[in-house]
Design an enzyme around this catalytic site. Sequence first.
Site, PDB file in Angstrom:
ATOM      1  N   HIS A  71       0.857  -1.191   0.000  1.00  0.00           N
ATOM      2  CA  HIS A  71       0.000   0.000   0.000  1.00  0.00           C
ATOM      3  C   HIS A  71       0.888   1.234   0.000  1.00  0.00           C
ATOM      4  O   HIS A  71       2.115   1.122   0.147  1.00  0.00           O
ATOM      5  CB  HIS A  71      -0.966  -0.019   1.185  1.00  0.00           C
ATOM      6  CG  HIS A  71      -0.322   0.123   2.519  1.00  0.00           C
ATOM      7  ND1 HIS A  71       0.572  -0.803   3.025  1.00  0.00           N
ATOM      8  CD2 HIS A  71      -0.429   1.089   3.466  1.00  0.00           C
ATOM      9  CE1 HIS A  71       0.970  -0.418   4.222  1.00  0.00           C
ATOM     10  NE2 HIS A  71       0.389   0.729   4.513  1.00  0.00           N
ATOM     11  N   ASP A 107       5.748   4.850   5.191  1.00  0.00           N
ATOM     12  CA  ASP A 107       6.696   3.906   5.817  1.00  0.00           C
ATOM     13  C   ASP A 107       6.906   2.649   4.966  1.00  0.00           C
ATOM     14  O   ASP A 107       7.744   1.811   5.303  1.00  0.00           O
ATOM     15  CB  ASP A 107       6.270   3.543   7.255  1.00  0.00           C
ATOM     16  CG  ASP A 107       4.874   2.931   7.355  1.00  0.00           C
ATOM     17  OD1 ASP A 107       3.972   3.374   6.633  1.00  0.00           O
ATOM     18  OD2 ASP A 107       4.689   2.000   8.177  1.00  0.00           O
TER      19      ASP A 107
HETATM   20 ZN   LIG Z   1      -0.227   1.702   6.412  1.00  0.00          ZN
HETATM   21 ZN   LIG Z   2       2.905   0.708   7.922  1.00  0.00          ZN
END
Ligand SMILES: [Zn+2]
Ligand SMILES: [Zn+2]
Length: 313
Positions: free
Chosen positions: A61, A65
């Site tokens: 996704h 991060d």
């Molecule tokens: Zn996430």
């Molecule tokens: Zn994450």
Amino acid sequence: MIELVFLGTSASAPSVQRGLSSHVVAYRDARFLIDCGEGTQRQILRSGLGFRRLNRILITHGHLDHILGLAGLLSTFMRWEAIDRLEIWAGAWALERIHDLLYGVVLRGARPPLELQLRAIEAGDLLEDDGFRVSAFPVTHRGPGCFGFAFEEPSRRPFLAERAEALGVPPGPLRRDLVAGQAVTLPSGRQVGPEEVLGPLRRGPRLIHVGDCARTDDLVDACRGADSLVIEATYLDVEADLAHEFGHLTARQAARLALDAGVGHLYLTHISRRYNDREVLQEAQEVFPHVSVARDFDRIEVRRQDEPPSKSS
Ligand SMILES: [Zn+2]
Ligand SMILES: [Zn+2]
């Protein structure tokens, strides 16, 4: 054999012990990087894996991060000729953000010095190579277009060593030919066919990887019978309300999924700095005993759950 190396196992921000999300899945010559958080390049170097053949990246996704490391990786590949093609697979929303990062910040009008392919993931098969299959399935998290990945080795017929022994087939090339499906002639002159020493067709070992994830009821089918399941466990049950608010799982929820789906071994990743490993492990173990909390640079080999467990940790 499918292997997975955990390169980064921290949630949201890195810690002293853990880098941001990134994993390498390898099967024979094929390698896949799953997610590429900031700092992934250094983790690749520290793991000893190196960059060779690391030209397929699957993104779960588009949260930062999980993708910021792509900028640094492309920047390195631009100066380094060993990679001539880079495929980045992601859902449409993540791909838009990755496009902005790579074309808006890293390249800024320059032509990529390698063949850069941004490929939109849709649920279903992503690729199939000689029976080895990689497929994607939808995952619910914050925002659209989040995916989990399934890796499955080719089905094969197991070699029945006792049968071969009884038929007098000596170890070595004759057995290899039989495994490859060819009939052989023994030194005695006797003919042996592959059907005499091969068992019924069995599916190959299967690994499921799920990144950030808000709920598990829609994942049971995708995970059913998996030999290894890698999934996030960002929170503990005491903070289940926060997990719900931010679209993450608790260790207990992840373990419950493993139990409901009948997986072989569960590996928890995307671990928050607010807990220690022991607490996470304990909570999961109360529900599902075959569980590990992954640390950076752990390696696993994916074996069928009805075969002896993996040697590595
Ligand atoms: Zn996430
Ligand atoms: Zn994450």
